[in-house]
Design a protein around this motif. Structure first.
Motif, mmCIF file in Angstrom:
data_model
loop_
_atom_site.group_PDB
_atom_site.id
_atom_site.type_symbol
_atom_site.label_atom_id
_atom_site.label_comp_id
_atom_site.label_asym_id
_atom_site.label_seq_id
_atom_site.Cartn_x
_atom_site.Cartn_y
_atom_site.Cartn_z
ATOM 1 N N ILE A 10 0.840 -1.208 0.000
ATOM 2 C CA ILE A 10 0.000 0.000 0.000
ATOM 3 C C ILE A 10 0.869 1.249 0.000
ATOM 4 O O ILE A 10 0.723 2.125 -0.852
ATOM 5 N N ASP A 11 1.798 1.345 0.954
ATOM 6 C CA ASP A 11 2.623 2.549 0.989
ATOM 7 C C ASP A 11 3.579 2.626 -0.193
ATOM 8 O O ASP A 11 3.864 3.714 -0.687
ATOM 9 N N ASN A 12 4.050 1.486 -0.692
ATOM 10 C CA ASN A 12 4.928 1.527 -1.864
ATOM 11 C C ASN A 12 4.205 2.058 -3.094
ATOM 12 O O ASN A 12 4.784 2.797 -3.887
ATOM 13 N N ILE A 13 2.940 1.710 -3.246
ATOM 14 C CA ILE A 13 2.158 2.223 -4.378
ATOM 15 C C ILE A 13 2.038 3.738 -4.270
ATOM 16 O O ILE A 13 2.257 4.465 -5.251
ATOM 17 N N VAL A 14 1.700 4.219 -3.079
ATOM 18 C CA VAL A 14 1.556 5.665 -2.885
ATOM 19 C C VAL A 14 2.898 6.366 -3.096
ATOM 20 O O VAL A 14 2.967 7.378 -3.804
ATOM 21 N N LYS A 15 3.976 5.819 -2.520
ATOM 22 C CA LYS A 15 5.307 6.428 -2.668
ATOM 23 C C LYS A 15 5.715 6.515 -4.136
ATOM 24 O O LYS A 15 6.184 7.563 -4.603
ATOM 25 N N GLU A 16 5.581 5.400 -4.856
ATOM 26 C CA GLU A 16 5.993 5.379 -6.261
ATOM 27 C C GLU A 16 5.186 6.368 -7.106
ATOM 28 O O GLU A 16 5.736 7.073 -7.946
ATOM 29 N N LYS A 17 3.888 6.413 -6.857
ATOM 30 C CA LYS A 17 3.047 7.331 -7.620
ATOM 31 C C LYS A 17 3.391 8.783 -7.283
ATOM 32 O O LYS A 17 3.437 9.627 -8.174
ATOM 33 N N ILE A 46 3.251 11.049 4.809
ATOM 34 C CA ILE A 46 2.777 12.136 3.959
ATOM 35 C C ILE A 46 2.319 13.295 4.822
ATOM 36 O O ILE A 46 1.778 13.105 5.904
ATOM 37 N N GLU A 47 2.510 14.494 4.305
ATOM 38 C CA GLU A 47 2.051 15.705 4.980
ATOM 39 C C GLU A 47 1.071 16.462 4.079
ATOM 40 O O GLU A 47 1.089 16.304 2.866
ATOM 41 N N HIS A 60 -0.214 3.525 8.931
ATOM 42 C CA HIS A 60 -1.637 3.842 9.058
ATOM 43 C C HIS A 60 -2.392 3.512 7.771
ATOM 44 O O HIS A 60 -3.508 2.982 7.831
ATOM 45 N N PHE A 61 -1.800 3.820 6.639
ATOM 46 C CA PHE A 61 -2.446 3.494 5.362
ATOM 47 C C PHE A 61 -2.664 1.982 5.251
ATOM 48 O O PHE A 61 -3.739 1.532 4.873
ATOM 49 N N ARG A 62 -1.614 1.217 5.579
ATOM 50 C CA ARG A 62 -1.719 -0.250 5.518
ATOM 51 C C ARG A 62 -2.805 -0.765 6.453
ATOM 52 O O ARG A 62 -3.612 -1.615 6.075
ATOM 53 N N GLU A 63 -2.825 -0.262 7.668
ATOM 54 C CA GLU A 63 -3.778 -0.741 8.668
ATOM 55 C C GLU A 63 -5.217 -0.367 8.314
ATOM 56 O O GLU A 63 -6.146 -1.143 8.571
ATOM 57 N N GLU A 104 -7.118 2.755 17.391
ATOM 58 C CA GLU A 104 -6.077 1.753 17.103
ATOM 59 C C GLU A 104 -4.741 2.337 16.654
ATOM 60 O O GLU A 104 -3.703 1.710 16.865
ATOM 61 N N LEU A 105 -4.764 3.508 16.026
ATOM 62 C CA LEU A 105 -3.524 4.051 15.476
ATOM 63 C C LEU A 105 -2.968 5.216 16.284
ATOM 64 O O LEU A 105 -1.758 5.405 16.352
ATOM 65 N N LEU A 106 -3.858 6.012 16.880
ATOM 66 C CA LEU A 106 -3.413 7.182 17.644
ATOM 67 C C LEU A 106 -3.608 7.015 19.152
ATOM 68 O O LEU A 106 -3.236 7.891 19.916
ATOM 69 N N PHE A 107 -4.224 5.902 19.551
ATOM 70 C CA PHE A 107 -4.403 5.543 20.956
ATOM 71 C C PHE A 107 -5.172 6.593 21.762
ATOM 72 O O PHE A 107 -4.855 6.853 22.927
ATOM 73 N N ILE A 108 -6.197 7.164 21.143
ATOM 74 C CA ILE A 108 -7.089 8.109 21.818
ATOM 75 C C ILE A 108 -7.997 7.307 22.751
ATOM 76 O O ILE A 108 -8.469 6.228 22.401
ATOM 77 N N GLU A 109 -8.259 7.838 23.912
ATOM 78 C CA GLU A 109 -9.076 7.141 24.901
ATOM 79 C C GLU A 109 -10.567 7.294 24.614
ATOM 80 O O GLU A 109 -11.003 8.286 24.023
#
Length: 152
Positions: A10-17, A46-47, A60-63, A104-109
């Motif tokens: 997933i991230d490799n596709i985004v990076k390459e593009k 990415i920003e 995060h993209f993969r998850e 799950e990714l940012l651990f917000i309560e």
């Protein structure tokens, strides 16, 4: 020839593009103008100027794609709930993008407000051709994982 590691496809596709586009591109949105995004200087993700100081991390993209696939390839975004001050575990489900990202990714309560991030993750994934974004059909906007990426 660039060989993509299956774990990071997933991230490799985004990076390459993104690299093919000079490191910067515009993501689609359901409303309003497209949003600019670019490779982070650190290489961690990415920003975008819409989330100043926040890096949308590769993991995060993969998850997100894995979670959507575990839900049958369809995941509600929950962006309007987050935008309107929804609380995690109360208004915002753990199975929608906003809840999943927050919990799950940012651990917000539980019980905390959630900052809307699904717009950016889904926009970039759609731009890369990994998912499609759909307007609300009465229950909110949602994403579907494109068939090619359903077994990731």
């Amino acid at each position: 020839m660039n060989i993509l590691k299956k774990d990071n496809i997933i991230d490799n596709i985004v990076k390459e593009k993104l690299k093919a586009n000079g490191g910067k591109a515009l993501m689609p949105t359901l409303r309003g103008a497209p949003i600019a995004f670019w490779l982070s200087a650190t290489g961690m993700g990415i920003e975008t100027d819409k989330l100043s100081g926040y890096i949308l991390q590769w993991e995060h993209f993969r998850e997100i794609v894995k979670k959507a696939n575990s839900l049958g390839g369809k995941m509600y975004r929950g962006d309007v709930l987050a935008m309107n001050g929804g609380k995690l575990g109360e208004d915002i489900s753990y199975d929608c993008m906003e809840g999943f990202i927050a919990h799950e990714l940012l651990f917000i309560e539980d019980g905390m407000s959630v900052t809307r991030r699904s717009t950016y993750y889904s926009g970039i994934l759609a731009w890369a051709g990994i998912i499609a974004i759909h307007r609300s059909q009465g229950q909110g906007s949602f994403i579907t994982v494109n068939a090619k990426y359903r077994n990731i």
